[in-house]
Design a protein around this motif. Structure first.
Motif, PDB file in Angstrom:
ATOM      1  N   SER A  93       2.519  -6.985  -1.950  1.00 51.64           N
ATOM      2  CA  SER A  93       3.246  -8.192  -2.370  1.00 51.64           C
ATOM      3  C   SER A  93       4.316  -8.595  -1.353  1.00 51.64           C
ATOM      4  N   SER A  94       4.630  -9.891  -1.347  1.00 45.92           N
ATOM      5  CA  SER A  94       5.711 -10.395  -0.491  1.00 45.92           C
ATOM      6  C   SER A  94       6.975 -10.668  -1.299  1.00 45.92           C
ATOM      7  N   ASP A  95       6.910 -10.455  -2.618  1.00 42.32           N
ATOM      8  CA  ASP A  95       8.086 -10.645  -3.460  1.00 42.32           C
ATOM      9  C   ASP A  95       8.665  -9.275  -3.845  1.00 42.32           C
ATOM     10  N   LYS A  96       9.363  -9.205  -4.958  1.00 38.98           N
ATOM     11  CA  LYS A  96      10.024  -7.958  -5.341  1.00 38.98           C
ATOM     12  C   LYS A  96       9.268  -7.224  -6.461  1.00 38.98           C
ATOM     13  N   THR A  97       7.948  -7.220  -6.360  1.00 44.69           N
ATOM     14  CA  THR A  97       7.141  -6.521  -7.360  1.00 44.69           C
ATOM     15  C   THR A  97       7.487  -5.029  -7.415  1.00 44.69           C
ATOM     16  N   SER A  98       7.572  -4.378  -6.264  1.00 45.47           N
ATOM     17  CA  SER A  98       7.890  -2.942  -6.246  1.00 45.47           C
ATOM     18  C   SER A  98       9.275  -2.678  -6.820  1.00 45.47           C
ATOM     19  N   GLU A  99      10.243  -3.507  -6.438  1.00 42.51           N
ATOM     20  CA  GLU A  99      11.604  -3.331  -6.948  1.00 42.51           C
ATOM     21  C   GLU A  99      11.646  -3.503  -8.466  1.00 42.51           C
ATOM     22  N   LEU A 118       1.353  -0.428  -1.748  1.00 38.34           N
ATOM     23  CA  LEU A 118       0.334  -0.413  -0.696  1.00 38.34           C
ATOM     24  C   LEU A 118       0.858  -1.061   0.576  1.00 38.34           C
ATOM     25  N   GLU A 119       0.396  -0.546   1.703  1.00 34.11           N
ATOM     26  CA  GLU A 119       0.828  -1.054   3.008  1.00 34.11           C
ATOM     27  C   GLU A 119       0.326  -2.475   3.257  1.00 34.11           C
ATOM     28  N   LYS A 120      -0.835  -2.783   2.712  1.00 36.22           N
ATOM     29  CA  LYS A 120      -1.419  -4.104   2.911  1.00 36.22           C
ATOM     30  C   LYS A 120      -2.184  -4.516   1.661  1.00 36.22           C
ATOM     31  N   ASN A 121      -2.444  -5.785   1.535  1.00 40.46           N
ATOM     32  CA  ASN A 121      -3.198  -6.282   0.392  1.00 40.46           C
ATOM     33  C   ASN A 121      -4.650  -5.840   0.503  1.00 40.46           C
ATOM     34  N   ARG A 122      -5.150  -5.189  -0.553  1.00 41.12           N
ATOM     35  CA  ARG A 122      -6.520  -4.688  -0.558  1.00 41.12           C
ATOM     36  C   ARG A 122      -7.407  -5.433  -1.538  1.00 41.12           C
ATOM     37  N   GLY A 123      -6.803  -6.231  -2.404  1.00 43.76           N
ATOM     38  CA  GLY A 123      -7.573  -6.873  -3.461  1.00 43.76           C
ATOM     39  C   GLY A 123      -7.440  -6.085  -4.744  1.00 43.76           C
ATOM     40  N   LYS A 124      -7.734  -6.730  -5.862  1.00 40.64           N
ATOM     41  CA  LYS A 124      -7.532  -6.113  -7.175  1.00 40.64           C
ATOM     42  C   LYS A 124      -8.317  -4.814  -7.330  1.00 40.64           C
TER      43      LYS A 124
END
Length: 305
Positions: A93-99, A118-124
């Motif tokens: 994600s580019s937002d604060k999903t992890s936070e 995840l380090e990069k977007n992998r898809g659902k």
């Protein structure tokens, strides 16, 4: 013919199950320390793992988490022996999903809520796979971060799981289903979108999966053994991953059941309906072709992966 040869040459026979080092650990916000995730090949240590794939879900995730935790905590109060964990998988994600997820880890403790970033977007499908691979549950449920499914309907899936999981191999899947809502939804769709939806369902039935009315509902329950077998062989990481998973389940003769659940449309969907259906239709054809010509291989022994 040339197209089939190209498909054979350019396709990877087995899925890439590799992870970055940063995806092997989670943060304990209370200690401000990193801890290593367990492996799905370890013995289970909780009753239920809930895998929540989340891509730019900082706004919708709290509603889903609050509902899930309310149900799970109530269940634990009623049955003290019941144990669970929620694994939020931040899919690049580019937002604060992890936070946002870590706030729940701090509040509930990392024994109950963990965040896999995840380090990069992998898809659902890719996000769910990596969440499954670090889960501790005897049963593993994946649920969408938008809260479209009523979480308490998990109980319906659990009851059905006990009915169909009768074999010593402990392989079974129960799918939440919105098929009973289809007639109402058709009345709200344009004719063109209805044709596309019906066409997609036909292609799924004709090429890949029969006997499952709603392959795409993001509320599915698997036994630990089924999760190991199917996600170790899953080739598709994006929207059509459910079909690939169910195709593999039928290939291995894994019992599959469907249960009607409460579902509601939530604003902010990442899918563009017309384009997504067309894209998934193309993916379904490629799924069938790749397995048919042997471009994609299937492993039966996945214990050592």
């Amino acid at each position: 013919m040339k197209g089939l040869v190209m498909l054979l040459v350019t396709s990877e026979a087995y899925p890439n199950l590799g992870r970055f080092d940063s995806e092997k650990v989670f943060t304990d916000p209370k200690k401000d320390e990193k801890e290593e995730f367990p492996s799905i090949h370890d013995p289970p240590s909780v009753d239920l793992s809930v895998i929540v794939p989340a891509y730019n879900e900082q706004d919708r995730l709290p509603m889903m988490m609050d509902e899930a935790l309310e149900y799970l905590e109530k269940r634990q109060t009623e049955s003290p022996s019941f144990t669970y964990e929620i694994i939020i998988v931040d899919d690049g994600s580019s937002d604060k999903t992890s936070e946002t997820g870590l706030k729940y880890s701090k509040k509930c403790g990392t024994d109950k809520v963990r965040v896999l970033t995840l380090e990069k977007n992998r898809g659902k499908g890719g996000a769910i796979r990596l969440g499954m691979f670090v889960a501790r549950g005897k049963l593993l449920l994946f649920a969408d971060a938008d809260g479209a499914s009523k979480f308490s309907d998990y109980r319906k899936l659990e009851v059905e799981m006990k009915k169909i999981n009768k074999k010593p191999d402990n392989l079974a899947i129960v799918c939440g289903s919105r098929a009973h809502l289809e007639e109402d939804s058709i009345a709200q769709r344009s004719f063109f979108r209805t044709v596309l939806m019906k066409g997609f369902h036909f292609v799924v039935w004709f090429l890949c999966v029969r006997g499952v009315k709603d392959t795409q509902c993001g509320f599915k329950l698997l036994t630990r053994e089924a999760a190991i077998l199917l996600f170790s062989n899953l080739h598709v990481e994006r929207w059509a991953f459910d079909v690939d998973m169910l195709y593999l389940a039928q290939y291995f003769s894994v019992p599959i059941a469907e249960v009607a659940i409460v579902w509601q449309e939530i604003e902010g969907s990442k899918m563009i309906p017309v384009w997504s259906w067309l894209q998934m239709g193309r993916d379904l054809i490629l799924i069938r072709l790749r397995y048919l010509i042997g471009a994609w291989k299937i492993r039966s022994d996945v214990k050592s992966l």
